[in-house]
Enzyme design. Sequence first.
Site, mmCIF file in Angstrom:
data_model
loop_
_atom_site.group_PDB
_atom_site.id
_atom_site.type_symbol
_atom_site.label_atom_id
_atom_site.label_comp_id
_atom_site.label_asym_id
_atom_site.label_seq_id
_atom_site.Cartn_x
_atom_site.Cartn_y
_atom_site.Cartn_z
ATOM 1 N N ASP A 152 0.831 -1.216 0.000
ATOM 2 C CA ASP A 152 0.000 0.000 0.000
ATOM 3 C C ASP A 152 0.862 1.261 0.000
ATOM 4 O O ASP A 152 0.369 2.355 -0.273
ATOM 5 C CB ASP A 152 -0.957 0.001 1.195
ATOM 6 C CG ASP A 152 -0.275 -0.022 2.560
ATOM 7 O OD1 ASP A 152 0.977 -0.105 2.615
ATOM 8 O OD2 ASP A 152 -0.989 0.040 3.581
ATOM 9 N N GLU A 153 2.168 1.111 0.303
ATOM 10 C CA GLU A 153 3.031 2.304 0.375
ATOM 11 C C GLU A 153 3.177 2.991 -0.975
ATOM 12 O O GLU A 153 3.594 4.143 -1.037
ATOM 13 C CB GLU A 153 4.416 1.947 0.922
ATOM 14 C CG GLU A 153 4.345 1.369 2.308
ATOM 15 C CD GLU A 153 5.547 1.689 3.186
ATOM 16 O OE1 GLU A 153 6.397 2.495 2.794
ATOM 17 O OE2 GLU A 153 5.599 1.115 4.281
ATOM 18 N N LYS A 176 9.048 0.022 -5.235
ATOM 19 C CA LYS A 176 7.938 -0.935 -5.383
ATOM 20 C C LYS A 176 6.947 -0.421 -6.444
ATOM 21 O O LYS A 176 6.390 -1.213 -7.213
ATOM 22 C CB LYS A 176 7.223 -1.153 -4.047
ATOM 23 C CG LYS A 176 8.048 -1.880 -2.985
ATOM 24 C CD LYS A 176 8.391 -3.323 -3.340
ATOM 25 C CE LYS A 176 7.206 -4.252 -3.282
ATOM 26 N NZ LYS A 176 7.625 -5.680 -3.465
HETATM 27 P P1 NAD Z 1 11.603 -9.655 4.198
HETATM 28 O O1 NAD Z 1 12.545 -8.507 4.174
HETATM 29 O O2 NAD Z 1 11.304 -10.331 5.471
HETATM 30 O O3 NAD Z 1 12.092 -10.782 3.171
HETATM 31 C C1 NAD Z 1 12.602 -10.484 1.896
HETATM 32 C C2 NAD Z 1 13.199 -11.766 1.336
HETATM 33 O O4 NAD Z 1 13.704 -11.476 0.011
HETATM 34 C C3 NAD Z 1 14.375 -12.307 2.157
HETATM 35 O O5 NAD Z 1 14.244 -13.692 2.339
HETATM 36 C C4 NAD Z 1 15.588 -11.970 1.298
HETATM 37 O O6 NAD Z 1 16.668 -12.875 1.487
HETATM 38 C C5 NAD Z 1 15.007 -12.056 -0.093
HETATM 39 N N1 NAD Z 1 15.778 -11.264 -1.066
HETATM 40 C C6 NAD Z 1 16.175 -9.968 -0.946
HETATM 41 N N2 NAD Z 1 16.887 -9.598 -2.011
HETATM 42 C C7 NAD Z 1 16.934 -10.666 -2.849
HETATM 43 C C8 NAD Z 1 17.512 -10.916 -4.120
HETATM 44 N N3 NAD Z 1 18.207 -9.963 -4.767
HETATM 45 N N4 NAD Z 1 17.338 -12.127 -4.693
HETATM 46 C C9 NAD Z 1 16.650 -13.100 -4.045
HETATM 47 N N5 NAD Z 1 16.099 -12.942 -2.833
HETATM 48 C C10 NAD Z 1 16.230 -11.737 -2.246
HETATM 49 O O7 NAD Z 1 10.280 -9.094 3.503
HETATM 50 P P2 NAD Z 1 8.734 -9.352 3.826
HETATM 51 O O8 NAD Z 1 8.304 -8.412 4.881
HETATM 52 O O9 NAD Z 1 8.511 -10.793 3.972
HETATM 53 O O10 NAD Z 1 8.088 -8.839 2.449
HETATM 54 C C11 NAD Z 1 7.923 -9.727 1.346
HETATM 55 C C12 NAD Z 1 7.267 -8.965 0.193
HETATM 56 O O11 NAD Z 1 6.012 -8.436 0.623
HETATM 57 C C13 NAD Z 1 8.086 -7.769 -0.283
HETATM 58 O O12 NAD Z 1 7.996 -7.703 -1.687
HETATM 59 C C14 NAD Z 1 7.393 -6.582 0.357
HETATM 60 O O13 NAD Z 1 7.556 -5.413 -0.428
HETATM 61 C C15 NAD Z 1 5.949 -7.042 0.382
HETATM 62 N N6 NAD Z 1 5.110 -6.462 1.447
HETATM 63 C C16 NAD Z 1 5.529 -6.508 2.759
HETATM 64 C C17 NAD Z 1 4.683 -6.004 3.747
HETATM 65 C C18 NAD Z 1 5.075 -6.041 5.207
HETATM 66 O O14 NAD Z 1 4.369 -5.466 6.033
HETATM 67 N N7 NAD Z 1 6.149 -6.693 5.602
HETATM 68 C C19 NAD Z 1 3.436 -5.455 3.404
HETATM 69 C C20 NAD Z 1 3.069 -5.406 2.043
HETATM 70 C C21 NAD Z 1 3.911 -5.933 1.077
HETATM 71 O O1 DAU Z 2 2.470 -0.770 4.527
HETATM 72 C C1 DAU Z 2 3.180 -1.894 4.100
HETATM 73 C C2 DAU Z 2 4.637 -1.740 4.452
HETATM 74 O O2 DAU Z 2 4.731 -1.879 5.863
HETATM 75 C C3 DAU Z 2 5.556 -2.737 3.764
HETATM 76 O O3 DAU Z 2 5.502 -2.526 2.381
HETATM 77 C C4 DAU Z 2 6.991 -2.593 4.265
HETATM 78 O O4 DAU Z 2 7.820 -3.579 3.697
HETATM 79 C C5 DAU Z 2 6.989 -2.745 5.765
HETATM 80 O O5 DAU Z 2 8.294 -2.536 6.265
HETATM 81 C C6 DAU Z 2 6.021 -1.759 6.403
HETATM 82 O O6 DAU Z 2 6.487 -0.392 6.277
HETATM 83 P P1 DAU Z 2 6.362 0.656 7.489
HETATM 84 O O7 DAU Z 2 7.337 1.725 7.285
HETATM 85 O O8 DAU Z 2 4.938 1.037 7.706
HETATM 86 O O9 DAU Z 2 6.771 -0.349 8.680
HETATM 87 P P2 DAU Z 2 7.736 -0.178 9.945
HETATM 88 O O10 DAU Z 2 7.533 -1.404 10.777
HETATM 89 O O11 DAU Z 2 9.112 0.193 9.569
HETATM 90 O O12 DAU Z 2 7.065 1.055 10.701
HETATM 91 C C7 DAU Z 2 5.703 1.015 11.110
HETATM 92 C C8 DAU Z 2 5.399 2.359 11.751
HETATM 93 O O13 DAU Z 2 6.139 2.455 12.988
HETATM 94 C C9 DAU Z 2 5.813 3.558 10.932
HETATM 95 O O14 DAU Z 2 4.879 4.606 11.110
HETATM 96 C C10 DAU Z 2 7.167 3.967 11.509
HETATM 97 C C11 DAU Z 2 7.016 3.585 12.982
HETATM 98 N N1 DAU Z 2 8.282 3.194 13.658
HETATM 99 C C12 DAU Z 2 9.042 2.222 13.084
HETATM 100 C C13 DAU Z 2 10.244 1.838 13.653
HETATM 101 C C14 DAU Z 2 11.092 0.786 13.005
HETATM 102 C C15 DAU Z 2 8.661 3.799 14.862
HETATM 103 O O15 DAU Z 2 7.938 4.661 15.399
HETATM 104 N N2 DAU Z 2 9.843 3.415 15.423
HETATM 105 C C16 DAU Z 2 10.669 2.482 14.874
HETATM 106 O O16 DAU Z 2 11.754 2.213 15.429
#
Ligand code: NAD
Ligand code: DAU
Length: 336
Positions: free
Chosen positions: A125-126, A154
């Site tokens: 959603d970012e 993204k």
């Molecule tokens: P993560 O950082 O935990 O995992 C990323 C994975 O990708 C790791 O296993 C890493 O080793 C692998 N990777 C990184 N670079 C690579 C490369 N060059 N080649 C092969 N593998 C590689 O991420 P996540 O939180 O599990 O997110 C997974 C996907 O979901 C991402 O595309 C992210 O943008 C998307 N997403 C995450 C969130 C969230 O809240 N975490 C929300 C919405 C979408």
């Molecule tokens: O919205 C989806 C996204 O959510 C994914 O695409 C990203 O991969 C994932 O990292 C996440 O992004 P955010 O920036 O929202 O997540 P993060 O956990 O880094 O931060 C969540 C909120 O908390 C944000 O408003 C920043 C705040 N925050 C984060 C950290 C790490 C703090 O206040 N203190 C902190 O130390």
Amino acid sequence: MPMFVVTGGAGFIGSNFVRLALAQSPDLRIVNIDLLTYAGNLENLAGVPEDRHTFVRADITDPEAMARAIPPNADALVNFAAETHVDRSILCPLAFVRTNVLGTQVLLEAARARGAKRFLQVSTDEVYGALAPDDPPFTEDHPLAPSSPYAASKAGADLLALAAYRTYGQDVVITRCSNNYGPYQVPEKLIPLMLSNALEDKPLPVYGDGRQVRDWIYTDDHSRAILAAATRGRPGRVYNIGARNERYNIDVVRGILRQLGKPESLIEHVTDRPGHDRRYAIDSRRAQQELGWRPETVFEEGLARTIRWYRDHADWWRRVKDGSYREFYEKWYGGR
Ligand code: NAD
Ligand code: DAU
């Protein structure tokens, strides 16, 4: 036998998807391609059925490695692989452009060359940027207005995927999900960072006033949505995924401290993240209507489950917090 190629399947959401998809489809096989960066961890895949899961360590930005690793005629290639932490993207944006933009283009081409029937791009959603307090949640028609280098990379990947659909007729589906939480999330993201710091009686660094809003979804619900989109999504379509759990960051942090029986004096308000998006909220009606999916986990229950998992798996997050994680932590939080 149906077969998926999954990239980034050793990360937080990818490993959850691999476990869930293999459990739900007893005849499914998965080829899991992951570079094992600091965010990838084979421990996350403990217990997956070995006869139906093949792991390949490779870089999605390497066309030759992808040509070798991707088997012919997969039912879908599901691309989770990415650099994902917004704060790291502020320190080191090039790595995000390389993996998220270049890597996605390499995969689109490799998937076409290898005859993958569908390309599922896991997005966020970012890409939509920030909402004001009274704005309606993001729909799929909301303009792309990314704030951070992560979000911009993204958005770039999404546009390349949609271009492949229009230009080559490649079957592409995109999911855009809100903030995930659950077991196995690297403790650099808000919930596991606050949880693990609280368990170690370390300060909890809340950015600015902590009144930013995130819309939380439990990982299992996200994985089920991706599985539904991979099997039932329409080509060329974008699906927003979210569970309508909008919370202020500060309330999430206080809730964690309450459940752990730790004092609020551990909270430390630190300098805000540059370009920090104030609010996200997702309208997932399209996914619910077209994919027959709906979120199941109530936030308070999911959070309690997550807290229990981190309490019971201190060895997992302590190992992750050693090594290169420390370097990043010092660089990012040191001067705040
Ligand atoms: P993560 O950082 O935990 O995992 C990323 C994975 O990708 C790791 O296993 C890493 O080793 C692998 N990777 C990184 N670079 C690579 C490369 N060059 N080649 C092969 N593998 C590689 O991420 P996540 O939180 O599990 O997110 C997974 C996907 O979901 C991402 O595309 C992210 O943008 C998307 N997403 C995450 C969130 C969230 O809240 N975490 C929300 C919405 C979408
Ligand atoms: O919205 C989806 C996204 O959510 C994914 O695409 C990203 O991969 C994932 O990292 C996440 O992004 P955010 O920036 O929202 O997540 P993060 O956990 O880094 O931060 C969540 C909120 O908390 C944000 O408003 C920043 C705040 N925050 C984060 C950290 C790490 C703090 O206040 N203190 C902190 O130390």
